[in-house]
Design a protein around this motif. Structure first.
Motif, PDB file in Angstrom:
ATOM      1  N   THR A  19      20.551  33.336 101.987  1.00  0.00           N
ATOM      2  CA  THR A  19      19.284  34.013 103.014  1.00  0.00           C
ATOM      3  C   THR A  19      19.137  34.965 102.607  1.00  0.00           C
ATOM      4  O   THR A  19      18.649  36.380 103.583  1.00  0.00           O
ATOM      5  CB  THR A  19      18.606  33.463 104.035  1.00  0.00           C
ATOM      6  OG1 THR A  19      20.050  33.598 105.095  1.00  0.00           O
ATOM      7  CG2 THR A  19      18.450  31.924 104.473  1.00  0.00           C
ATOM      8  N   ARG A  43      25.763  35.215 106.330  1.00  0.00           N
ATOM      9  CA  ARG A  43      25.991  36.781 106.427  1.00  0.00           C
ATOM     10  C   ARG A  43      25.041  36.518 108.377  1.00  0.00           C
ATOM     11  O   ARG A  43      24.596  36.094 108.020  1.00  0.00           O
ATOM     12  CB  ARG A  43      25.587  37.421 105.696  1.00  0.00           C
ATOM     13  CG  ARG A  43      25.732  39.435 106.308  1.00  0.00           C
ATOM     14  CD  ARG A  43      24.761  39.827 105.215  1.00  0.00           C
ATOM     15  NE  ARG A  43      24.107  39.550 104.317  1.00  0.00           N
ATOM     16  CZ  ARG A  43      22.446  39.754 105.063  1.00  0.00           C
ATOM     17  NH1 ARG A  43      22.284  40.273 105.522  1.00  0.00           N
ATOM     18  NH2 ARG A  43      21.804  38.916 103.976  1.00  0.00           N
ATOM     19  N   PRO A 100      24.676  35.411  95.501  1.00  0.00           N
ATOM     20  CA  PRO A 100      24.880  36.456  94.397  1.00  0.00           C
ATOM     21  C   PRO A 100      24.679  36.033  92.906  1.00  0.00           C
ATOM     22  O   PRO A 100      25.770  34.797  92.650  1.00  0.00           O
ATOM     23  CB  PRO A 100      25.747  37.839  94.728  1.00  0.00           C
ATOM     24  CG  PRO A 100      25.657  37.509  96.293  1.00  0.00           C
ATOM     25  CD  PRO A 100      25.495  35.948  96.968  1.00  0.00           C
ATOM     26  N   GLU A 101      24.443  36.412  92.189  1.00  0.00           N
ATOM     27  CA  GLU A 101      24.596  36.131  90.762  1.00  0.00           C
ATOM     28  C   GLU A 101      25.385  36.302  90.284  1.00  0.00           C
ATOM     29  O   GLU A 101      25.723  37.280  89.381  1.00  0.00           O
ATOM     30  CB  GLU A 101      23.497  37.145  89.703  1.00  0.00           C
ATOM     31  CG  GLU A 101      23.067  37.012  88.073  1.00  0.00           C
ATOM     32  CD  GLU A 101      22.733  35.700  88.688  1.00  0.00           C
ATOM     33  OE1 GLU A 101      22.349  35.262  89.618  1.00  0.00           O
ATOM     34  OE2 GLU A 101      21.920  34.970  87.720  1.00  0.00           O
ATOM     35  N   VAL A 109      30.288  27.729  95.924  1.00  0.00           N
ATOM     36  CA  VAL A 109      29.274  27.314  97.096  1.00  0.00           C
ATOM     37  C   VAL A 109      28.820  25.992  95.908  1.00  0.00           C
ATOM     38  O   VAL A 109      28.516  25.418  97.283  1.00  0.00           O
ATOM     39  CB  VAL A 109      28.168  28.326  96.656  1.00  0.00           C
ATOM     40  CG1 VAL A 109      26.924  27.635  97.510  1.00  0.00           C
ATOM     41  CG2 VAL A 109      29.375  29.494  97.035  1.00  0.00           C
TER      42      VAL A 109
HETATM   43  P1  NAD Z   1      20.710  38.826  97.814  1.00  0.00           P
HETATM   44  O1  NAD Z   1      22.124  39.677  97.700  1.00  0.00           O
HETATM   45  O2  NAD Z   1      19.485  39.763  98.271  1.00  0.00           O
HETATM   46  O3  NAD Z   1      21.067  37.582  98.832  1.00  0.00           O
HETATM   47  C1  NAD Z   1      22.773  36.894  98.634  1.00  0.00           C
HETATM   48  C2  NAD Z   1      22.829  36.123 100.272  1.00  0.00           C
HETATM   49  O4  NAD Z   1      23.638  34.785  99.332  1.00  0.00           O
HETATM   50  C3  NAD Z   1      23.294  37.081 100.980  1.00  0.00           C
HETATM   51  O5  NAD Z   1      22.081  37.128 101.875  1.00  0.00           O
HETATM   52  C4  NAD Z   1      24.317  36.771 100.877  1.00  0.00           C
HETATM   53  O6  NAD Z   1      25.230  36.805 102.855  1.00  0.00           O
HETATM   54  C5  NAD Z   1      24.583  34.915 100.518  1.00  0.00           C
HETATM   55  N1  NAD Z   1      26.067  34.893 100.241  1.00  0.00           N
HETATM   56  C6  NAD Z   1      26.949  35.858 100.357  1.00  0.00           C
HETATM   57  N2  NAD Z   1      27.938  34.147  99.710  1.00  0.00           N
HETATM   58  C7  NAD Z   1      27.391  33.528 100.202  1.00  0.00           C
HETATM   59  C8  NAD Z   1      28.145  32.272 100.344  1.00  0.00           C
HETATM   60  N3  NAD Z   1      29.525  31.276  99.591  1.00  0.00           N
HETATM   61  N4  NAD Z   1      27.062  31.117 100.887  1.00  0.00           N
HETATM   62  C9  NAD Z   1      25.756  31.101 101.310  1.00  0.00           C
HETATM   63  N5  NAD Z   1      25.380  32.514 101.284  1.00  0.00           N
HETATM   64  C10 NAD Z   1      26.839  33.664 100.736  1.00  0.00           C
HETATM   65  O7  NAD Z   1      20.623  38.352  96.125  1.00  0.00           O
HETATM   66  P2  NAD Z   1      18.978  38.407  95.998  1.00  0.00           P
HETATM   67  O8  NAD Z   1      18.591  38.551  94.685  1.00  0.00           O
HETATM   68  O9  NAD Z   1      18.408  37.126  97.316  1.00  0.00           O
HETATM   69  O10 NAD Z   1      19.409  36.915  94.866  1.00  0.00           O
HETATM   70  C11 NAD Z   1      20.372  35.783  94.770  1.00  0.00           C
HETATM   71  C12 NAD Z   1      19.233  34.873  93.509  1.00  0.00           C
HETATM   72  O11 NAD Z   1      17.688  34.845  93.216  1.00  0.00           O
HETATM   73  C13 NAD Z   1      20.252  35.224  92.370  1.00  0.00           C
HETATM   74  O12 NAD Z   1      21.135  34.564  91.832  1.00  0.00           O
HETATM   75  C14 NAD Z   1      19.327  36.041  91.763  1.00  0.00           C
HETATM   76  O13 NAD Z   1      20.054  36.271  89.992  1.00  0.00           O
HETATM   77  C15 NAD Z   1      18.120  35.384  92.261  1.00  0.00           C
HETATM   78  N6  NAD Z   1      17.282  36.490  91.796  1.00  0.00           N
HETATM   79  C16 NAD Z   1      17.032  37.384  91.796  1.00  0.00           C
HETATM   80  C17 NAD Z   1      15.385  37.994  92.368  1.00  0.00           C
HETATM   81  C18 NAD Z   1      15.491  39.424  92.712  1.00  0.00           C
HETATM   82  O14 NAD Z   1      14.659  39.854  92.391  1.00  0.00           O
HETATM   83  N7  NAD Z   1      15.851  39.706  93.504  1.00  0.00           N
HETATM   84  C19 NAD Z   1      14.549  36.837  91.047  1.00  0.00           C
HETATM   85  C20 NAD Z   1      15.059  36.107  90.744  1.00  0.00           C
HETATM   86  C21 NAD Z   1      15.596  35.303  90.571  1.00  0.00           C
END
Ligand code: NAD
Length: 304
Positions: A19, A43, A100-101, A109
């Motif tokens: 989240t 987290r 994360p990407e 995961v």
């Molecule tokens: P983010 O870094 O804001 O959030 C990622 C979350 O994953 C964090 O809260 C983290 O604590 C959690 N996390 C880490 N390890 C974990 C685990 N083992 N189990 C569960 N949770 C875990 O990232 P984001 O920007 O929300 O991006 C997430 C995904 O969405 C990525 O794949 C990204 O490519 C994709 N995405 C992002 C955007 C954007 O604009 N940010 C747009 C479209 C798609």
């Protein structure tokens, strides 16, 4: 603003794993649509922290969010945060991973989710660049996996790419499409695996061409933005949009495409790298192609 959809819900129980910025928005939007939503993030306090950050960011940018401000708390209250992944996914019919990407992290995961979610649950990733076929081997159900890719949902970008893996069943793709409709969003169906999905690919073709024209000294970036604004009637052109996304992020995305094709035409220009090295990252650093908070393209005489 699109209203909450009246489309029937194709399932009831939805879980989000991770989240951060994306997972938090998606969980709230699904809760608003009437889903039972459970979330997990290792987290502590991740959902609430991101909720507050998102609220502050959108308010600072004066964005009118997809969910009206007076309904934010109510939607957040409907989301159940669980400390254990097991409990978050135990009854889910659709699990959306938004960690994360990073392919290795996502694989790990996915293995955990696969072991804990019901065997009939659909597993999906919100990844921006990883086709689900690279994760399906970890899913324990390769015929029930999807890419479900959001853009900037709370800012009102209400389209979502939906794409299957190499063995996804047609009815699973249909359920994904129906789920997107049921939250009031527009599904963009990608019928065969394609890096960049639907709209990212269109946007990327524009970026590649305009970066080539500017980076090789053919046309000034402001003239390209002017042309775009006059032609489309939009308030900003591709260079202003790239400033918004962040030039470092643009570089990384372009490199993903280049690394896939190895075609020199896909390599972003050196001039962009030099801007990033100077700390010119776009809106977030106060300077990119334009200077903020008063960029030239917002001035009334820009397209006169
Ligand atoms: P983010 O870094 O804001 O959030 C990622 C979350 O994953 C964090 O809260 C983290 O604590 C959690 N996390 C880490 N390890 C974990 C685990 N083992 N189990 C569960 N949770 C875990 O990232 P984001 O920007 O929300 O991006 C997430 C995904 O969405 C990525 O794949 C990204 O490519 C994709 N995405 C992002 C955007 C954007 O604009 N940010 C747009 C479209 C798609």
């Amino acid at each position: 603003m699109p209203k909450k959809s009246s489309t029937p819900l194709p399932l009831k129980r939805f879980a989000v794993v991770g989240t951060g910025i994306q997972g938090t928005q998606i969980a709230m939007i699904a809760a608003r649509a009437g889903y039972e939503v459970a979330v997990y993030d290792p987290r502590p306090g991740a959902f609430r922290q991101t909720f507050e950050k998102l609220r502050a960011d959108l308010k600072a940018k004066k964005v009118k969010p997809l969910i009206p401000w007076n309904r934010w708390e109510e939607c957040a209250r409907k989301v159940r945060h669980l400390r254990d992944l097991d409990k978050a996914v135990a009854r889910a019919e659709l699990v959306l991973e938004a960690v994360p990407e990073n392919l290795e992290l996502k694989k790990e995961v996915w293995r955990e989710i696969a072991a804990k979610a019901p065997p009939e649950a659909i597993l999906a990733t919100n990844s921006s660049s990883i086709p689900v076929s690279r994760l399906e081997g970890e899913s324990g159900r390769p015929e029930r996996v999807l890419n479900i890719h959001f853009y900037f949902p709370m800012q009102g970008v209400t389209m979502v790419d939906v794409m299957g893996g190499s063995r996804t069943l047609p009815e699973v793709l249909e359920t994904g499409i129906a789920w997107v409709r049921s939250i009031g969003f527009v599904p963009l169906t990608v019928k065969k695996e394609l890096l960049g999905f639907c709209f990212n690919r269109v946007w990327r073709a524009v970026k590649r061409e305009v970066l080539f024209m500017w980076g090789n000294g053919y046309v000034d970036f402001q003239d390209i933005d002017r042309a775009w604004m006059i032609f489309t009637g939009m308030k900003e052109g591709p260079f202003a949009l790239m400033d918004k996304v962040g030039l470092d992020v643009i570089w990384d995305i372009e490199m993903v495409y280049y690394n896939e094709s190895k075609d020199p035409k896909d390599h972003p220009p050196q001039a962009l790298k030099e801007m990033i090295a100077r700390g010119e990252l776009g809106v977030k650093s106060g300077k990119g192609f334009y200077t903020y908070p008063d960029p030239a393209f917002l001035r009334p005489d820009f397209i006169r």
